[in-house]
Write a protein that holds these residues in place. Structure first.
Motif, mmCIF file in Angstrom:
data_model
loop_
_atom_site.group_PDB
_atom_site.id
_atom_site.type_symbol
_atom_site.label_atom_id
_atom_site.label_comp_id
_atom_site.label_asym_id
_atom_site.label_seq_id
_atom_site.Cartn_x
_atom_site.Cartn_y
_atom_site.Cartn_z
ATOM 1 N N GLN A 76 0.674 -1.281 -0.106
ATOM 2 C CA GLN A 76 0.045 0.203 -0.105
ATOM 3 C C GLN A 76 0.924 1.238 -0.129
ATOM 4 N N VAL A 77 1.821 1.238 0.840
ATOM 5 C CA VAL A 77 2.839 2.569 0.900
ATOM 6 C C VAL A 77 3.520 2.781 -0.430
ATOM 7 N N ALA A 78 3.699 1.521 -1.045
ATOM 8 C CA ALA A 78 4.508 1.531 -2.476
ATOM 9 C C ALA A 78 3.491 2.396 -3.576
ATOM 10 N N GLN A 79 2.428 1.850 -3.479
ATOM 11 C CA GLN A 79 1.441 2.488 -4.272
ATOM 12 C C GLN A 79 1.013 3.880 -4.078
ATOM 13 N N LEU A 80 1.036 4.360 -2.790
ATOM 14 C CA LEU A 80 0.905 5.625 -2.434
ATOM 15 C C LEU A 80 2.193 6.617 -2.716
ATOM 16 N N LEU A 85 1.751 10.377 -2.963
ATOM 17 C CA LEU A 85 1.095 10.857 -1.728
ATOM 18 C C LEU A 85 1.814 10.520 -0.221
ATOM 19 N N VAL A 86 2.629 9.672 -0.430
ATOM 20 C CA VAL A 86 3.517 9.353 0.494
ATOM 21 C C VAL A 86 4.995 9.076 0.343
ATOM 22 N N ARG A 87 5.997 9.344 1.092
ATOM 23 C CA ARG A 87 7.168 8.981 0.841
ATOM 24 C C ARG A 87 7.810 8.296 2.044
#
Length: 169
Positions: A76-80, A85-87
């Motif tokens: 999920q973090v990789a997609q965001l 949207l996230v780093r």
């Protein structure tokens, strides 16, 4: 050992919980995809980061808060991250640690999707209950949540145990 089958009222409660949670989560997911371009789990991840000091959390803390496996959270973090949207950042006080950080674009998606999100939550749950029912539901589900979080971590797949293990992220 013989199973302790559910009686009629217990089965009615269980099926109502399943149907309600599935129907509501489906509506929430649809609204979030339309208004913010994110799924319900991604929105929840963004919200947890927005609520954290400095908009950042260790990946292990985030996984535990979301009740997610390390691999599920990493996905999920990789997609965001791809969407901007996230780093991810290295944790300064622990070289093995990784932080998830909310970006300005992630904060903008939250502001864009939040009004529709609260509308769907109100229409699909909150406004359908009177205050006594709402308090009873909150108390009952809070009791269940506390029990499940205190139960043996990782029951049903090891996700919590893996998520809370700080040695690797």
């Amino acid at each position: 050992m013989k199973p302790h089958w559910l009686d009629e009222d217990e089965m009615r409660a269980w099926v109502a919980f399943l149907d309600t949670s599935n129907l509501l989560l489906r509506r929430i997911d649809q609204q979030l995809r339309e208004d913010g371009g994110v799924s319900q789990p991604q929105y929840e991840l963004l919200v947890r980061l927005a609520e954290a000091p400095g908009g950042r959390l260790r990946m292990t803390e985030l996984a535990a808060a979301l009740v997610a496996s390390r691999s599920g959270l990493t996905y999920q973090v990789a997609q965001l991250e791809k969407a901007g949207l996230v780093r991810r950042e290295a944790c300064l006080d622990d070289e093995r640690g990784v932080l998830a950080v909310l970006t300005d674009a992630g904060e903008q998606v939250l502001h864009q999707a939040a009004p529709g999100h609260v509308r769907v939550v109100r229409e699909g749950l909150i406004d359908l209950l009177d205050r006594d029912q709402l308090v009873a539901v909150a108390d009952a589900l809070g009791q269940v949540r506390t029990h499940l979080r205190q139960a043996a971590p990782g029951a049903g797949g090891g996700d919590l145990r893996d998520a809370e293990r700080p040695a690797s992220q």
